[in-house]
Scaffold this motif. Structure first.
Motif, short mmCIF file in Angstrom:
data_model
loop_
_atom_site.label_atom_id
_atom_site.label_comp_id
_atom_site.label_asym_id
_atom_site.label_seq_id
_atom_site.Cartn_x
_atom_site.Cartn_y
_atom_site.Cartn_z
N ALA A 99 40.26 69.24 23.11
CA ALA A 99 39.93 70.62 23.49
C ALA A 99 38.63 71.06 22.82
N THR A 100 38.04 72.09 23.39
CA THR A 100 36.83 72.66 22.81
C THR A 100 37.10 73.11 21.38
N GLY A 101 36.10 72.94 20.53
CA GLY A 101 36.22 73.33 19.14
C GLY A 101 36.77 72.26 18.23
N GLN A 102 37.32 71.21 18.80
CA GLN A 102 37.93 70.15 18.01
C GLN A 102 36.88 69.17 17.49
N ARG A 103 37.36 68.23 16.67
CA ARG A 103 36.51 67.20 16.07
C ARG A 103 37.11 65.83 16.39
N VAL A 104 36.25 64.88 16.72
CA VAL A 104 36.73 63.53 17.02
C VAL A 104 35.84 62.51 16.31
N THR A 105 36.39 61.32 16.15
CA THR A 105 35.65 60.21 15.55
C THR A 105 35.71 59.00 16.48
N LEU A 106 34.54 58.48 16.80
CA LEU A 106 34.43 57.28 17.62
C LEU A 106 34.05 56.13 16.70
N ARG A 107 34.64 54.97 16.97
CA ARG A 107 34.45 53.83 16.08
C ARG A 107 33.82 52.66 16.81
N CYS A 108 32.99 51.92 16.08
CA CYS A 108 32.30 50.78 16.67
C CYS A 108 32.24 49.63 15.67
N SER A 109 32.64 48.45 16.14
CA SER A 109 32.46 47.24 15.34
C SER A 109 31.41 46.38 16.02
N PRO A 110 30.32 46.09 15.33
CA PRO A 110 29.24 45.34 15.95
C PRO A 110 29.59 43.87 16.15
N ARG A 111 28.76 43.22 16.96
CA ARG A 111 28.91 41.78 17.17
C ARG A 111 28.70 41.07 15.84
N SER A 112 29.43 39.99 15.62
CA SER A 112 29.31 39.25 14.38
C SER A 112 27.87 38.80 14.15
N GLY A 113 27.34 39.12 12.98
CA GLY A 113 25.97 38.73 12.63
C GLY A 113 24.92 39.81 12.90
N ASP A 114 25.27 40.79 13.74
CA ASP A 114 24.32 41.86 14.03
C ASP A 114 24.32 42.87 12.90
N LEU A 115 23.13 43.33 12.51
CA LEU A 115 23.00 44.26 11.41
C LEU A 115 22.73 45.69 11.86
N SER A 116 22.31 45.83 13.10
CA SER A 116 21.90 47.14 13.60
C SER A 116 22.92 47.69 14.59
N VAL A 117 23.19 48.98 14.48
CA VAL A 117 24.09 49.67 15.39
C VAL A 117 23.40 50.88 15.98
N TYR A 118 23.51 51.03 17.30
CA TYR A 118 22.94 52.16 18.01
C TYR A 118 24.06 52.95 18.67
N TRP A 119 23.84 54.27 18.78
CA TRP A 119 24.76 55.11 19.54
C TRP A 119 23.99 55.79 20.67
N TYR A 120 24.59 55.76 21.87
CA TYR A 120 24.00 56.39 23.05
C TYR A 120 25.04 57.29 23.72
#
Lengths: 114, 113
Positions: A14-35
């Motif tokens: 709902a509006t006003g709430q807070r959420v957390t999205l999680r990402c595990s990168p590919r093995s060996g990758d050091l950089s993470v992007y969010w779009y």
């Protein structure tokens, strides 16, 4: 399979709430992007981390924040949610931090704010 | 900073025809140019990339050309098939400590059987 894992796949809140999205990168990758990708829109760059440090910032709202942890997984926190935040959020990872190696995208988290 | 312009925004072709998508970039130091394909409801996937020391690269029905002088690069798809229907994104980066991958706004390609 890209090797990038995003959870959850779907999120309805709902509006006003807070959420957390999680990402595990590919093995060996050091950089993470969010779009962020709204309906029929392009890929809006939010933020990039490289080896735990913030590397570049795009059009990320102050209500949004992110971090990359020592094990290289990343979390995107969205707070005070508005209807307009409804979108598909992609995480991508790459080997290098300069954008000159292929990006591997996860399957995305679809956020619906009601 | 880098700016990437992509044209056209939509493209409709008949099956078997060729499709061409063009991108221009502003940073003359950019040296890496990937193309991503995003099918409806799915994640973007790299289909081909080119570096600035190469003028053209082919992979079966897909080719990318780069003109460094004019600062533009293009995606060519020959003998299009309905499964080529998707949104295509170009991108550019200079790499290194100052680099960041900048995407174009995308081209929606429709291939009509």
């Amino acid at each position: 399979d890209s090797g990038v894992t995003q959870t959850p796949k779907h999120l309805i809140t709902a509006t006003g709430q807070r959420v957390t999205l999680r990402c595990s990168p590919r093995s060996g990758d050091l950089s993470v992007y969010w779009y962020q990708q709204s309906l029929d829109q392009g890929l809006q760059f939010l933020i990039q981390y490289y080896n735990g440090e913030e590397r570049a910032k795009g059009n990320i709202l102050e209500r949004f924040s992110a971090q990359q942890f020592p094990d290289l997984h990343s979390e995107l926190n969205l707070s005070s949610l508005e209807l307009g935040d409804s979108a598909l959020y992609f995480c991508a990872s790459s080997l290098t931090g300069g954008g000159d190696s292929p990006l591997h995208f996860g399957n995305g988290t679809r956020l619906t704010v009601t | 900073g880098e700016n990437v312009e992509q044209h056209p925004s939509t493209l409709s072709v008949q099956e078997g025809d060729s499709a061409v998508i063009k991108c221009t970039y502003s940073d003359s130091a950019s040296n890496y140019f990937p193309w991503y394909k995003q099918e409806l409801g799915k994640r973007p996937q790299l289909i081909i990339d080119i570096r600035s020391n190469v003028g053209e690269k082919k992979d079966q029905r897909i080719a990318v050309t780069l003109n460094k002088t004019a600062k533009h690069f293009s995606l060519h798809i020959t003998e299009t098939q309905p499964e080529d229907s998707a949104v295509y994104f170009c991108a550019a980066s200079r790499g290194g400590s100052q680099g960041n991958l900048i995407f174009g706004k995308g081209t929606k390609l429709s291939v009509k059987p």
